[in-house]
Design a protein around this motif. Structure first.
Motif, PDB file in Angstrom:
ATOM      1  N   GLU A 110      35.184  59.787  18.130  1.00 22.65           N
ATOM      2  CA  GLU A 110      36.185  60.751  18.603  1.00 22.65           C
ATOM      3  C   GLU A 110      35.635  61.648  19.703  1.00 22.65           C
ATOM      4  N   GLU A 111      34.333  61.876  19.701  1.00 24.61           N
ATOM      5  CA  GLU A 111      33.705  62.709  20.739  1.00 24.61           C
ATOM      6  C   GLU A 111      33.777  62.032  22.108  1.00 24.61           C
ATOM      7  N   LYS A 112      33.682  60.707  22.132  1.00 27.64           N
ATOM      8  CA  LYS A 112      33.740  59.947  23.386  1.00 27.64           C
ATOM      9  C   LYS A 112      35.163  59.769  23.900  1.00 27.64           C
ATOM     10  N   CYS A 113      36.132  59.707  22.976  1.00 27.00           N
ATOM     11  CA  CYS A 113      37.514  59.385  23.334  1.00 27.00           C
ATOM     12  C   CYS A 113      38.056  60.366  24.376  1.00 27.00           C
ATOM     13  N   VAL A 139      43.639  62.038  20.885  1.00 28.21           N
ATOM     14  CA  VAL A 139      42.461  61.289  20.453  1.00 28.21           C
ATOM     15  C   VAL A 139      42.884  60.141  19.546  1.00 28.21           C
ATOM     16  N   VAL A 140      42.174  59.035  19.655  1.00 31.17           N
ATOM     17  CA  VAL A 140      42.484  57.819  18.896  1.00 31.17           C
ATOM     18  C   VAL A 140      42.486  58.068  17.386  1.00 31.17           C
ATOM     19  N   ALA A 144      39.500  47.299  22.082  1.00 28.68           N
ATOM     20  CA  ALA A 144      38.123  47.799  22.142  1.00 28.68           C
ATOM     21  C   ALA A 144      37.505  47.506  23.504  1.00 28.68           C
ATOM     22  N   ALA A 145      37.740  46.307  24.014  1.00 28.43           N
ATOM     23  CA  ALA A 145      37.198  45.931  25.323  1.00 28.43           C
ATOM     24  C   ALA A 145      37.812  46.760  26.446  1.00 28.43           C
ATOM     25  N   GLY A 146      39.065  47.175  26.266  1.00 32.60           N
ATOM     26  CA  GLY A 146      39.756  47.935  27.303  1.00 32.60           C
ATOM     27  C   GLY A 146      39.531  49.429  27.265  1.00 32.60           C
ATOM     28  N   CYS A 147      38.814  49.908  26.245  1.00 38.60           N
ATOM     29  CA  CYS A 147      38.553  51.345  26.175  1.00 38.60           C
ATOM     30  C   CYS A 147      37.644  51.760  27.332  1.00 38.60           C
ATOM     31  N   PRO A 148      38.092  52.686  28.176  1.00 33.66           N
ATOM     32  CA  PRO A 148      37.305  53.026  29.365  1.00 33.66           C
ATOM     33  C   PRO A 148      35.994  53.735  29.069  1.00 33.66           C
ATOM     34  N   VAL A 149      35.808  54.256  27.858  1.00 32.06           N
ATOM     35  CA  VAL A 149      34.562  54.944  27.531  1.00 32.06           C
ATOM     36  C   VAL A 149      33.829  54.303  26.354  1.00 32.06           C
TER      37      VAL A 149
END
Length: 65
Positions: free
Chosen positions: A7-10, A32-33, A52-57
């Motif tokens: 969640e910190e990265k999202c 947040v996700v 998951a692959a498309g998450c930019p971070v």
């Protein structure tokens, strides 16, 4: 398959919720996700991998399955 999110990265981009709406959502207050199904099975697994692959971070980690 098991799903973990950081969640910190999202950054609330929403790609996951758009790609796999039965598995991911976003919190109303900050976007947040939120994981709706931590162990998706069958046809949801392909969408979950794409999300998951498309998450930019890279805030989504998949293990197993």
């Amino acid at each position: 398959m098991r799903i973990a999110v950081d969640e910190e990265k999202c950054i609330s981009a929403g790609q996951c919720a758009m790609t796999a709406p039965h598995v991911f959502d976003q919190r109303d207050e900050d976007g947040v996700v939120v994981v709706l199904d931590a162990s998706p099975a069958g046809p949801e697994q392909a969408a979950t991998r794409a999300a998951a692959a498309g998450c930019p971070v890279a805030a989504i980690t998949l293990t197993g399955g």
